[in-house]
Write a protein that holds these residues in place. Structure first.
Motif, short mmCIF file in Angstrom:
data_model
loop_
_atom_site.label_atom_id
_atom_site.label_comp_id
_atom_site.label_asym_id
_atom_site.label_seq_id
_atom_site.Cartn_x
_atom_site.Cartn_y
_atom_site.Cartn_z
N LYS A 1 53.51 68.41 -26.50
CA LYS A 1 54.12 68.76 -27.78
C LYS A 1 54.25 67.50 -28.62
CE LYS A 1 56.76 72.49 -25.72
NZ LYS A 1 58.07 73.05 -25.43
N VAL A 2 53.74 67.56 -29.83
CA VAL A 2 53.79 66.39 -30.70
C VAL A 2 54.60 66.75 -31.94
CG1 VAL A 2 52.41 64.55 -31.75
CG2 VAL A 2 51.45 65.90 -29.87
N PRO A 3 55.91 66.70 -31.86
CA PRO A 3 56.74 67.13 -32.98
C PRO A 3 56.67 66.16 -34.17
CG PRO A 3 58.11 66.30 -31.19
CD PRO A 3 56.71 66.31 -30.69
N ASP A 4 56.27 64.91 -33.89
CA ASP A 4 56.30 63.92 -34.96
C ASP A 4 55.01 63.85 -35.76
OD1 ASP A 4 58.82 63.33 -34.12
OD2 ASP A 4 58.19 61.71 -32.79
N ALA A 5 54.04 64.70 -35.37
CA ALA A 5 52.76 64.65 -36.09
C ALA A 5 52.94 65.15 -37.52
CB ALA A 5 51.72 65.50 -35.37
N LEU A 6 52.21 64.51 -38.46
CA LEU A 6 52.28 64.90 -39.87
C LEU A 6 50.89 65.28 -40.34
CD1 LEU A 6 54.69 62.12 -41.21
CD2 LEU A 6 55.19 64.58 -40.96
N PRO A 7 50.70 66.18 -41.21
CA PRO A 7 51.74 66.96 -41.89
C PRO A 7 52.28 68.10 -41.03
CG PRO A 7 49.57 67.63 -42.65
CD PRO A 7 49.34 66.49 -41.70
N GLU A 8 51.55 68.51 -40.01
CA GLU A 8 52.06 69.63 -39.21
C GLU A 8 52.21 69.21 -37.77
OE1 GLU A 8 51.31 74.01 -40.32
OE2 GLU A 8 49.34 73.02 -40.20
N GLN A 9 53.15 69.87 -37.10
CA GLN A 9 53.33 69.57 -35.67
C GLN A 9 52.10 70.03 -34.89
OE1 GLN A 9 57.07 71.58 -34.92
NE2 GLN A 9 58.17 69.63 -35.14
N ILE A 10 51.84 69.35 -33.76
CA ILE A 10 50.69 69.71 -32.93
C ILE A 10 51.19 70.08 -31.54
CG2 ILE A 10 48.54 68.86 -31.90
CD1 ILE A 10 48.35 66.85 -34.20
N GLY A 11 50.59 71.14 -31.00
CA GLY A 11 50.90 71.51 -29.61
C GLY A 11 49.59 71.72 -28.87
N MET A 12 49.58 71.38 -27.59
CA MET A 12 48.36 71.57 -26.79
C MET A 12 48.72 72.16 -25.44
SD MET A 12 46.29 68.06 -27.49
CE MET A 12 47.14 66.91 -28.52
N ILE A 13 47.86 73.08 -25.01
CA ILE A 13 47.99 73.58 -23.65
C ILE A 13 46.73 73.14 -22.93
CG2 ILE A 13 48.15 75.62 -22.18
CD1 ILE A 13 49.39 77.09 -24.51
N GLY A 14 46.88 72.51 -21.80
CA GLY A 14 45.69 71.95 -21.19
C GLY A 14 45.60 72.19 -19.70
N PHE A 15 44.36 72.14 -19.23
CA PHE A 15 44.12 72.14 -17.80
C PHE A 15 43.58 70.78 -17.40
CE2 PHE A 15 44.26 76.74 -18.04
CZ PHE A 15 44.94 77.03 -16.87
N PHE A 16 44.03 70.32 -16.24
CA PHE A 16 43.51 69.07 -15.73
C PHE A 16 42.82 69.35 -14.39
CE2 PHE A 16 44.05 65.40 -12.93
CZ PHE A 16 43.23 64.53 -13.63
N TYR A 17 41.59 68.84 -14.26
CA TYR A 17 40.81 69.04 -13.03
C TYR A 17 40.54 67.68 -12.41
CZ TYR A 17 39.87 73.22 -15.79
OH TYR A 17 39.99 74.33 -16.58
N PRO A 18 41.15 67.35 -11.28
CA PRO A 18 40.91 66.02 -10.68
C PRO A 18 39.44 65.83 -10.28
CG PRO A 18 42.39 67.34 -9.30
CD PRO A 18 42.19 68.10 -10.56
#
Ligand code: HEM
Lengths: 520, 292
Positions: free
Chosen positions: A315-332
């Motif tokens: 969650k990137v609440p400080d991003a401008l002009p709009e907030q950014i959210g990401m849902i991710g998968f990590f594969y080792p």
């Protein structure tokens, strides 16, 4: 006894539902799931406290009643037993031949006084409490001398210790548990954990918990190591060892290094730290449309399977002009399936890949309602990468950066083994993604007491079940025709399958001692 | 090396099962012969089938133990870390207790039940739960696992025999009350003696179970940081303990001796079996170590 039996059986039955329905204390997620799966039934069950069986009013009443009746039975029995310990064995019954194990021997070589004296010595040596009696001598009738003996007072003592210790266990759990606390904390390699209330991710205090008792020590997770099985192909990739290397800092003391392993908690100042889980925490940096660094952190991703395919939210609440959210998968160790989707085929870092779906809009975290850091509410957001968005999901390997669609910024998957990032460079990918450990920290002052009472109850139980309590009598009756008749008999107090054998053996040893032949 | 030892283990297990089948047949023939007799009590010298059956049980047990030991060496850890190994080892302990208990009392008449139990455990264990040797998960790497599970298996063994005796006691009591019944019961001890034996055996089981409960709590404290959390497996261990505490009280309660207490022993045993099968396999909880 009937009340105790009834309440015991009731307690057994009352404990069953808690194993059929998930419990808030042991499996809170299971309860949430249950509400989703059974929307009609769950609220009804909830009104009868079916999700909190072991703290419910009805379960508690049963065991409290049981313990009340237990106290009500232990106290008078203890008094009675104290008195019994000081009373002498009772008078020898007039007729022994109706009692257990009755045996008699005719003897002419000895007299009553000698025989009874030797019986007394024999019984004393065998652990009996003894008392001698002289039989009432009716006019003209032959006289008799006898020993009355009793043993096994320890049996009742053991029984009382057992039942009292059970009260002790309950009292320690009830009172001591109130002073306990436990909390959870996810710590990424290189990061500290401080034992103060607001550093915990979640915290459960006991009823009498006082924040001031928490010792302010600090743990730093230096390194987290996992060993995977590689030799046995039936269990390839199976974890065989987890080790968390930590440095412990106690105010005013020299700091030291230690380890936390599964089954080997770390004890610091009265609380124990347990290793409960682990996973990867990719280090991610996000810049916004203006080129400012809006976010940079290691984000713990929660493992979803044995090969540590992991799910995480940024969650990137400080991003401008709009907030950014990401849902991710990590594969080792990423590998593409036939469908093109990725999966992980090994839990260690062989080919780490991060794939991200990106959203912009309102994260919904400014309204003051607490939200889990592990979930993203995408209702007020627009998807810009992955899923139905035009752009594909973003895929990154450690060290790579990419522009986000629509010029809203960039995202970088930092290579943690990069020397410029402060870690020492190592070969390959092994250290490119930091690991995290999830710790459980417990403080429970009642443990020692519970253990003490539990051990006392076992000792009491063994004593009370396996020490027989019995009375025996040895009587020497003078015969009119001269000589004496020796009589032996016993009386069981409680279950005593060995009584007859014990009387027979006493008779034999007594006869031997007097030099008599055993011919009845 | 691992695979070789594991295959020795399998050969030993299958041989043990073959011998147990023969032993079971002999025990059954002995019971049949008791039925055919006019019901007079005869000493063990006059019971050829029983003697052969018992000799076979000992042979089968030696193979059975060898199977467990090979499995243990194959994986370098005690052979009771998953469902397959637990069914293997606990049934070996049941048979072992049955053999050694004969030094105390002649209870060979429950031999058919015991061999049947071992056969079912081994049969289900090898066909449904078999897993190849795997390294031990770190969560199970504890001395407390060794103690806790071993003592639980010992307790179970006594409960099996205690329940078998309680069952015979019920049949015997029925016969003594004048109802029509099997002739072979006339060759067995009377109901009161059976009740006493059953009580003693169950009480020994109860002591082991109390130990299991405590060792399990200590291990839970080491592994998860709390000694008691009402996890499903803990709940059932507790239920079983309370039922047997009830059973012990029943003996001292007027009106509960005899049939009622025998039923409690059987209910207690059924809960043990429920815990060991249904709870292990189908209930969700922290103890999901069945390795399946
Ligand atoms: C109402 C309260 C209780 C009373 C009046 C009571 C009474 C007794 C008595 C008289 C015995 C001896 C039986 C014999 O010698 O055969 C006994 C044994 C036993 N009781 Fe209780 N009891 C009570 C509560 C409990 C509770 C709450 C438990 C535990 C769950 C318990 C567990 C046992 C056990 C395991 C034994 C057998 C071991 C021994 O003899 O010490 N009792 N009880």
């Amino acid at each position: 006894m009937r009340t105790a039996l009834f309440l015991l059986l009731l307690l057994a039955i009352a404990a069953v539902p808690g194993s059929l329905v998930p419990q808030r204390s042991a499996d809170p997620n299971g309860v949430v799931q249950y509400f989703e799966d059974n929307p009609d039934l769950a609220p009804i069950l909830d009104t009868v406290q079916a999700f909190d069986v072991y703290t419910s009013v009805w379960f508690s009443s049963i065991y409290l009643l049981l313990f009340l009746s237990l106290i009500g039975c232990v106290i008078p029995r203890t008094m009675h037993h104290m008195k019994a310990l000081r009373t002498k064995p009772p008078r020898t019954p007039a007729r022994l031949d109706r009692l257990s194990g009755y045996t008699s021997i005719e003897a002419t070589e000895t007299d009553a006084a000698t025989a009874v004296e030797s019986a007394r010595a024999l019984l004393r040596r065998s652990g009996y409490r003894v008392r001698t009696f002289e039989g009432a001598r009716a006019a003209g009738a032959p006289g008799d001398l006898s020993v009355s003996a009793e043993r096994g007072y320890l049996r009742e003592t053991g029984n009382l210790v057992f039942h009292t210790a059970l009260i002790g266990v309950l009292a320690s759990v009830g009172i001591g548990g109130g002073f306990s606390y436990n909390g959870q904390k996810v710590v990424v390699e290189g990061q500290p954990f401080v034992n103060v209330l607001n550093d915990y991710s979640s915290f459960n205090p006991g009823r009498f918990f006082d924040e001031r008792v928490m010792p302010p020590y600090r743990l730093v997770l230096d390194d987290f190591r996992v060993v995977y099985e590689r030799a046995n192909f039936n269990a390839y990739g199976f974890p065989i060892d987890f080790t968390a290397d930590v440095t412990v800092h106690i105010p005013g003391e020299k700091s030291y290094q230690d380890q936390v392993k599964v089954n080997h908690p770390l004890h610091v100042l009265g609380s124990d730290t347990f290793l409960l889980g682990n996973g990867y925490a990719p280090r991610i940096t996000v810049t916004d449309a203006d080129g400012n660094v809006a976010f940079t952190d290691s984000v713990p991703f929660l493992p979803q399977d044995a090969n540590l395919t992991s799910l995480g939210v940024i969650k990137v609440p400080d991003a401008l002009p709009e907030q950014i959210g990401m849902i991710g998968f990590f594969y080792p160790t990423a590998e593409a399936l036939e469908t093109g989707a990725l999966t992980s085929t090994f839990p260690d870092l062989r080919d780490p890949v991060l794939s991200l779906n990106v959203y912009t809009g309102d994260l919904g975290i400014d309204d003051g309602v607490p939200r889990s850091v592990y979930s993203l509410d995408t209702d007020g957001m627009t998807q810009v990468a992955g899923g139905h968005a035009e752009a594909d999901a973003i895929q990154l390997r450690p060290g790579e950066a990419v522009e986000l669609p629509g010029g809203i910024g960039t995202v970088t998957f930092e290579d943690a083994s990069d020397p410029t990032s402060g870690n020492s460079p190592t070969s390959g990918q092994a250290d490119s993604v930091p690991r995290f450990a999830s710790f459980d920290i417990h403080h429970d002052p009642s443990q020692g007491w519970v253990l003490f009472f539990a051990v006392a109850s076992v000792l009491g139980l063994l004593t009370s079940l396996f020490i027989p309590r019995r009375r025996v009598w040895i009587k020497a009756v003078e015969r009119a025709e001269g000589g004496i008749r020796l009589e032996y008999a016993g009386l069981a107090r409680g279950d005593d399958p060995g009584l007859e054998a014990a009387v027979a053996s006493l008779a034999e040893r007594h006869a031997q001692q007097l030099g008599l032949k055993l011919s009845q | 090396m691992i695979a070789t030892l594991d295959s020795y283990s399998q050969v030993a297990i299958y041989s043990a099962m073959a011998v147990y089948v023969l032993s079971f047949i002999m025990f059954t023939l002995d019971l049949a012969k008791r039925s055919a007799s006019k019901g007079e009590l005869v000493g063990s010298r006059r019971r050829p089938f029983e003697r052969i059956a018992f000799a076979l049980v000992i042979l089968g047990w030696a193979l059975h133990v060898a199977g467990a030991v090979f499995r243990g060496f194959a994986q370098g850890f005690v052979p009771w870390a998953n469902m397959f190994e637990f069914s293997l080892t606990s049934s070996a302990i049941v048979v072992g207790v049955f053999i050694f208990i004969q030094f105390w009392q002649n209870l060979k008449f429950v031999g058919a039940v015991v061999t049947a139990f071992a056969l079912i455990s081994l049969g289900v264990g090898t066909t449904n739960y078999y897993v190849p040797v795997k390294p031990l998960p770190p969560a199970l790497d504890s001395y407390w696992l060794i103690i806790h599970v071993f003592v639980a298996a010992l307790g179970t063994a006594f409960f099996v025999i205690g329940a078998a005796l309680a069952f015979v006691q019920l049949l015997q009591a029925r016969r003594e009350s004048g109802k029509k019944s099997l002739t072979l019961l006339k060759t067995l001890p009377d109901a009161v003696r059976l009740e006493n034996h059953s009580y003693f055996v169950n009480v020994v089981g109860f002591v082991f179970w109390t130990f299991t409960l405590i060792a399990g709590s200590i291990w839970a404290e080491r592994a998860w940081g709390r000694y008691w959390g009402w996890d499903t497996k803990e709940v059932w261990t507790f239920i079983i303990w309370v039922i047997y505490a009830g059973y012990i009280h029943a003996r001292a309660t007027r009106g509960w001796r005899g049939a009622r207490s025998a039923w409690l022993a059987i209910i207690g045993f059924s809960s043990v079996m429920f815990n060991y099968t249904v709870v292990n396999l189908f209930f969700k909880g922290l103890h999901s170590y069945s390795g399946l």
